[in-house]
Enzyme design. Structure first.
Site, PDB file in Angstrom:
ATOM      1  N   HIS A 115       7.512 -30.179  11.577  1.00  0.00           N
ATOM      2  CA  HIS A 115       6.898 -28.921  11.144  1.00  0.00           C
ATOM      3  C   HIS A 115       5.858 -29.168  10.048  1.00  0.00           C
ATOM      4  O   HIS A 115       4.870 -28.447   9.950  1.00  0.00           O
ATOM      5  CB  HIS A 115       7.967 -27.941  10.668  1.00  0.00           C
ATOM      6  CG  HIS A 115       8.992 -27.669  11.725  1.00  0.00           C
ATOM      7  ND1 HIS A 115       8.676 -27.018  12.899  1.00  0.00           N
ATOM      8  CD2 HIS A 115      10.305 -27.991  11.807  1.00  0.00           C
ATOM      9  CE1 HIS A 115       9.758 -26.938  13.661  1.00  0.00           C
ATOM     10  NE2 HIS A 115      10.765 -27.530  13.018  1.00  0.00           N
ATOM     11  N   HIS A 137      10.089 -23.370   9.686  1.00  0.00           N
ATOM     12  CA  HIS A 137       9.063 -23.955  10.552  1.00  0.00           C
ATOM     13  C   HIS A 137       7.650 -23.832   9.988  1.00  0.00           C
ATOM     14  O   HIS A 137       6.836 -24.725  10.186  1.00  0.00           O
ATOM     15  CB  HIS A 137       9.079 -23.283  11.931  1.00  0.00           C
ATOM     16  CG  HIS A 137      10.277 -23.664  12.755  1.00  0.00           C
ATOM     17  ND1 HIS A 137      10.356 -23.418  14.106  1.00  0.00           N
ATOM     18  CD2 HIS A 137      11.448 -24.259  12.396  1.00  0.00           C
ATOM     19  CE1 HIS A 137      11.532 -23.862  14.562  1.00  0.00           C
ATOM     20  NE2 HIS A 137      12.216 -24.363  13.540  1.00  0.00           N
ATOM     21  N   ASP A 162       0.866  -1.175   0.000  1.00  0.00           N
ATOM     22  CA  ASP A 162       0.000   0.000   0.000  1.00  0.00           C
ATOM     23  C   ASP A 162       0.908   1.232   0.000  1.00  0.00           C
ATOM     24  O   ASP A 162       2.126   1.124  -0.213  1.00  0.00           O
ATOM     25  CB  ASP A 162      -1.000  -0.038   1.169  1.00  0.00           C
ATOM     26  CG  ASP A 162      -0.347   0.160   2.538  1.00  0.00           C
ATOM     27  OD1 ASP A 162       0.890   0.259   2.607  1.00  0.00           O
ATOM     28  OD2 ASP A 162      -1.087   0.213   3.537  1.00  0.00           O
ATOM     29  N   THR A 217       2.839  -1.663   8.921  1.00  0.00           N
ATOM     30  CA  THR A 217       3.305  -2.564   9.974  1.00  0.00           C
ATOM     31  C   THR A 217       3.554  -3.993   9.500  1.00  0.00           C
ATOM     32  O   THR A 217       4.111  -4.794  10.248  1.00  0.00           O
ATOM     33  CB  THR A 217       2.223  -2.671  11.064  1.00  0.00           C
ATOM     34  OG1 THR A 217       1.029  -3.157  10.439  1.00  0.00           O
ATOM     35  CG2 THR A 217       1.964  -1.323  11.721  1.00  0.00           C
ATOM     36  N   CYS A 230       3.139  -3.117   4.068  1.00  0.00           N
ATOM     37  CA  CYS A 230       2.263  -2.022   4.489  1.00  0.00           C
ATOM     38  C   CYS A 230       2.990  -1.300   5.615  1.00  0.00           C
ATOM     39  O   CYS A 230       4.201  -1.457   5.765  1.00  0.00           O
ATOM     40  CB  CYS A 230       0.872  -2.523   4.886  1.00  0.00           C
ATOM     41  SG  CYS A 230       0.812  -3.647   6.300  1.00  0.00           S
TER      42      CYS A 230
END
Ligand code: RB5
Length: 148
Positions: A133, A98, A8, A67, A65
């Protein structure tokens, strides 16, 4: 490895810097936007990149973005997507080893400039560890099937 990349407005600057790295490494990518710092809605770009990954035209996605959080929440709504927010090389490596993460979600506003190269490089070059995993990632897919 083929990459689909999107951001964004808050991630635009970092997306452009990552594209320069992909060019340097001769890694093919498709840029799904955005193309400026004008305000846009991150779910639109998360969906576009995620669909490239689930559709098979990209092996990995990168979303940026402010965060990384909104992009990861939105991308993870799409079945088959495992989007991980990474903030350093270790979290990027473990997201692959993982979690078999297929989308890297980055913090456009707070990822230290000197970490970006390492984070993206590790994400693109680290294999899934499998074993115990794989059992856990299979359980994530089972949740998706149950919830659809
Ligand atoms: C945009 O202001 C910001 O909310 C967005 O980039 C992202 O950080 C959302 O999770």
């Amino acid at each position: 490895v083929r990459v689909a990349i999107g951001s964004d407005h808050a991630g635009f600057d970092l997306k452009e810097r990552i594209k320069a790295l992909l060019d340097e490494w001769a890694i093919p990518y498709e840029d799904l936007g955005t193309s400026s710092e004008a305000s846009v809605d991150y779910p639109d770009y998360a969906q576009a990149v995620a669909r490239r990954v689930t559709g098979g035209s990209a092996d990995r996605g990168i979303l940026v973005c402010g965060t990384g959080i909104g992009m990861s929440i939105a991308a993870n709504k799409i079945h088959g997507i495992r989007a991980a927010v990474a903030w350093d090389e270790t979290s990027a490596r473990l997201s692959r080893q993982h979690n078999n993460a297929n989308i890297l979600a980055l913090r456009g506003r707070t990822t230290p400039a000197d970490r970006v190269r390492g984070i993206v490089e590790v994400f693109l070059n680290t294999a899934f560890a499998g074993g115990r995993h794989a059992r856990r990632v299979d359980k994530i897919a089972a949740i998706e099937r149950k919830d659809s």
